[in-house]
Write an enzyme that holds these catalytic residues in place. Structure first.
Site, PDB file in Angstrom:
ATOM      1  N   PRO A  18       0.792  -1.236   0.000  1.00  7.49           N
ATOM      2  CA  PRO A  18       0.000   0.000   0.000  1.00  7.49           C
ATOM      3  C   PRO A  18       0.820   1.281   0.000  1.00  7.49           C
ATOM      4  CG  PRO A  18      -0.173  -1.160   2.103  1.00  7.49           C
ATOM      5  CD  PRO A  18       0.520  -2.093   1.151  1.00  7.49           C
ATOM      6  N   ASN A  19       0.314   2.222  -0.754  1.00 10.23           N
ATOM      7  CA  ASN A  19       0.828   3.596  -0.866  1.00 10.23           C
ATOM      8  C   ASN A  19       2.110   3.719  -1.664  1.00 10.23           C
ATOM      9  OD1 ASN A  19      -1.278   4.880   0.711  1.00 10.23           O
ATOM     10  ND2 ASN A  19      -0.388   3.819   2.448  1.00 10.23           N
ATOM     11  N   ARG A  26       5.410  12.301  -3.407  1.00  5.55           N
ATOM     12  CA  ARG A  26       5.375  13.013  -2.126  1.00  5.55           C
ATOM     13  C   ARG A  26       6.458  12.450  -1.221  1.00  5.55           C
ATOM     14  NH1 ARG A  26      -0.066  11.903   0.419  1.00  5.55           N
ATOM     15  NH2 ARG A  26       0.979  13.031   2.067  1.00  5.55           N
ATOM     16  N   TYR A  31      11.570   8.975   1.114  1.00  7.96           N
ATOM     17  CA  TYR A  31      11.586   7.905   0.104  1.00  7.96           C
ATOM     18  C   TYR A  31      12.296   8.272  -1.196  1.00  7.96           C
ATOM     19  CZ  TYR A  31       8.044   6.114   3.295  1.00  7.96           C
ATOM     20  OH  TYR A  31       7.385   5.687   4.409  1.00  7.96           O
ATOM     21  N   ASN A  81       8.220  -5.494  -1.116  1.00  9.93           N
ATOM     22  CA  ASN A  81       8.118  -4.347  -0.205  1.00  9.93           C
ATOM     23  C   ASN A  81       6.658  -4.298   0.234  1.00  9.93           C
ATOM     24  OD1 ASN A  81       7.891  -1.948   1.171  1.00  9.93           O
ATOM     25  ND2 ASN A  81       9.251  -0.812  -0.199  1.00  9.93           N
ATOM     26  N   ALA A  84       3.369  -0.738   4.832  1.00  9.53           N
ATOM     27  CA  ALA A  84       2.962  -0.825   6.239  1.00  9.53           C
ATOM     28  C   ALA A  84       2.437  -2.208   6.625  1.00  9.53           C
ATOM     29  CB  ALA A  84       1.902   0.236   6.533  1.00  9.53           C
ATOM     30  N   HIS A  87       4.266  -4.552   9.086  1.00 10.40           N
ATOM     31  CA  HIS A  87       4.256  -4.408  10.540  1.00 10.40           C
ATOM     32  C   HIS A  87       3.093  -5.133  11.227  1.00 10.40           C
ATOM     33  CE1 HIS A  87       7.268  -1.627   9.319  1.00 10.40           C
ATOM     34  NE2 HIS A  87       6.408  -0.770   8.801  1.00 10.40           N
ATOM     35  N   ASP A  94       1.475 -15.246   6.386  1.00 11.57           N
ATOM     36  CA  ASP A  94       1.105 -16.642   6.175  1.00 11.57           C
ATOM     37  C   ASP A  94       1.198 -17.024   4.699  1.00 11.57           C
ATOM     38  OD1 ASP A  94       0.716 -16.995   8.865  1.00 11.57           O
ATOM     39  OD2 ASP A  94      -1.482 -16.970   8.789  1.00 11.57           O
ATOM     40  N   GLU A 105      12.419  -9.472   1.785  1.00 10.00           N
ATOM     41  CA  GLU A 105      11.650  -8.288   2.172  1.00 10.00           C
ATOM     42  C   GLU A 105      12.549  -7.070   2.066  1.00 10.00           C
ATOM     43  OE1 GLU A 105       9.851  -8.565   6.050  1.00 10.00           O
ATOM     44  OE2 GLU A 105       9.465  -6.404   6.138  1.00 10.00           O
ATOM     45  N   HIS A 107      12.711  -2.671   2.422  1.00  6.62           N
ATOM     46  CA  HIS A 107      12.163  -1.349   2.725  1.00  6.62           C
ATOM     47  C   HIS A 107      13.146  -0.296   2.245  1.00  6.62           C
ATOM     48  CE1 HIS A 107       8.858  -2.959   5.034  1.00  6.62           C
ATOM     49  NE2 HIS A 107       9.720  -3.856   5.491  1.00  6.62           N
ATOM     50  N   ILE A 108      12.616   0.733   1.630  1.00  9.57           N
ATOM     51  CA  ILE A 108      13.451   1.807   1.094  1.00  9.57           C
ATOM     52  C   ILE A 108      14.101   2.578   2.243  1.00  9.57           C
ATOM     53  CG2 ILE A 108      13.383   3.980  -0.200  1.00  9.57           C
ATOM     54  CD1 ILE A 108      10.991   2.674  -1.791  1.00  9.57           C
ATOM     55  N   SER A 109      13.299   2.947   3.216  1.00 10.04           N
ATOM     56  CA  SER A 109      13.801   3.711   4.359  1.00 10.04           C
ATOM     57  C   SER A 109      14.398   2.761   5.408  1.00 10.04           C
ATOM     58  CB  SER A 109      12.659   4.520   4.976  1.00 10.04           C
ATOM     59  OG  SER A 109      11.644   3.654   5.465  1.00 10.04           O
ATOM     60  N   ARG A 114      13.105   4.915  12.500  1.00  8.15           N
ATOM     61  CA  ARG A 114      11.824   5.631  12.445  1.00  8.15           C
ATOM     62  C   ARG A 114      10.959   5.267  13.663  1.00  8.15           C
ATOM     63  NH1 ARG A 114       9.393   5.124   6.558  1.00  8.15           N
ATOM     64  NH2 ARG A 114       8.100   6.807   7.389  1.00  8.15           N
ATOM     65  N   ARG A 118       7.336   0.743  13.406  1.00 11.11           N
ATOM     66  CA  ARG A 118       7.913   0.239  12.145  1.00 11.11           C
ATOM     67  C   ARG A 118       9.079  -0.725  12.398  1.00 11.11           C
ATOM     68  NH1 ARG A 118       5.560   3.623   8.218  1.00 11.11           N
ATOM     69  NH2 ARG A 118       5.175   5.712   9.018  1.00 11.11           N
TER      70      ARG A 118
HETATM   71  O1  CA2 Z   1      10.560   2.200   3.643  1.00  8.33           O
HETATM   72  C1  CA2 Z   1       9.718   1.518   3.048  1.00  8.33           C
HETATM   73  O2  CA2 Z   1       9.912   1.049   1.932  1.00  8.33           O
HETATM   74  C2  CA2 Z   1       8.334   1.299   3.692  1.00  8.33           C
HETATM   75  O3  CA2 Z   1       7.895  -0.001   3.319  1.00  8.33           O
HETATM   76  C3  CA2 Z   1       7.389   2.350   3.136  1.00  8.33           C
HETATM   77  C4  CA2 Z   1       5.994   2.277   3.751  1.00  8.33           C
HETATM   78  C5  CA2 Z   1       6.084   2.287   5.274  1.00  8.33           C
HETATM   79  O4  CA2 Z   1       4.785   2.116   5.829  1.00  8.33           O
HETATM   80  C6  CA2 Z   1       7.013   1.215   5.817  1.00  8.33           C
HETATM   81  O5  CA2 Z   1       7.081   1.350   7.222  1.00  8.33           O
HETATM   82  C7  CA2 Z   1       8.393   1.360   5.207  1.00  8.33           C
HETATM   83  C8  CA2 Z   1       5.113   3.453   3.350  1.00  8.33           C
HETATM   84  C9  CA2 Z   1       5.013   3.702   1.913  1.00  8.33           C
HETATM   85  C10 CA2 Z   1       4.345   5.031   1.708  1.00  8.33           C
HETATM   86  O6  CA2 Z   1       4.845   5.567   0.525  1.00  8.33           O
HETATM   87  C11 CA2 Z   1       4.640   6.884   0.263  1.00  8.33           C
HETATM   88  C12 CA2 Z   1       5.291   7.409  -0.803  1.00  8.33           C
HETATM   89  C13 CA2 Z   1       5.139   8.725  -1.114  1.00  8.33           C
HETATM   90  C14 CA2 Z   1       4.317   9.511  -0.348  1.00  8.33           C
HETATM   91  C15 CA2 Z   1       3.639   8.989   0.726  1.00  8.33           C
HETATM   92  C16 CA2 Z   1       3.789   7.663   1.030  1.00  8.33           C
END
Ligand code: CA2
Length: 154
Positions: A18-19, A26, A31, A81, A84, A87, A94, A105, A107-109, A114, A118
């Site tokens: 998601p997202n 943004r 990110y 990836n 969220a 978490h 599963d 797995e 994660h970019i960040s 954080r 997370r």
């Molecule tokens: O660091 C990552 O790749 C995450 O999977 C990104 C997720 C976050 O919930 C994980 O804890 C770490 C969130 C992705 C949201 O992406 C956005 C991108 C641009 C603007 C807003 C949200």
């Protein structure tokens, strides 16, 4: 003509949760400015260099992600990836556990730098590897890692 049969070309699922469709639009401080389409192209190109096909998918819906993991049963590996869902989604965990396919797995960040919520991934214990904090370079590491696992060399 060689008598040896050609080895099948491995396919890897690159799956985003998601997202992550909003990447590059943004929150560049967290990110970066790379879009999801850029990441998919980069991983697909690296896959081609490494002799693998990369199948890309993204969904904001947990059940769709579960079904995409199921559909990867016949593939060599998964680069995931989960966003969220990492978490708290036991359903996605599963699904990864149920398919006998190596999963990395990513994660970019750096999620450990954080918020505390997370820091925990429910998926990491059933994945072969976990990468966090290398920005989009982490995808290269994840693809290489999953292909090494799929080939049984690591
Ligand atoms: O660091 C990552 O790749 C995450 O999977 C990104 C997720 C976050 O919930 C994980 O804890 C770490 C969130 C992705 C949201 O992406 C956005 C991108 C641009 C603007 C807003 C949200």
């Amino acid at each position: 003509m060689s008598a040896a049969a050609a080895a099948p070309r491995p396919a890897v699922l690159l799956l985003h949760g998601p997202n992550l469709n909003l990447l590059g639009e943004r929150d560049p401080a967290q990110y970066g400015t790379t879009t999801l389409a850029d990441i998919e192209k980069r991983v697909t190109n690296l896959g081609a260099d490494l002799g693998a096909d990369v199948v890309c998918a993204q969904s904001n819906h947990e059940g769709v992600l579960v079904e995409q993991v199921h559909a990867a049963r016949s593939m060599a590996g998964i680069v995931l990836n989960p966003g969220a869902f990492a978490h708290y989604s036991i359903a996605l965990r599963d699904a990864v556990d149920a398919v006998d396919v190596p999963c990395v797995e990513i994660h970019i960040s750096n999620v450990h730098a954080r918020e505390e919520f997370r820091h925990r991934s429910v998926i990491a214990p059933v994945a072969q590897g976990y990468i966090s904090g290398f920005g989009v370079d982490g995808y290269d590491l994840a693809l290489r890692g999953v292909l090494l696992r799929a080939a049984g060399t690591r």
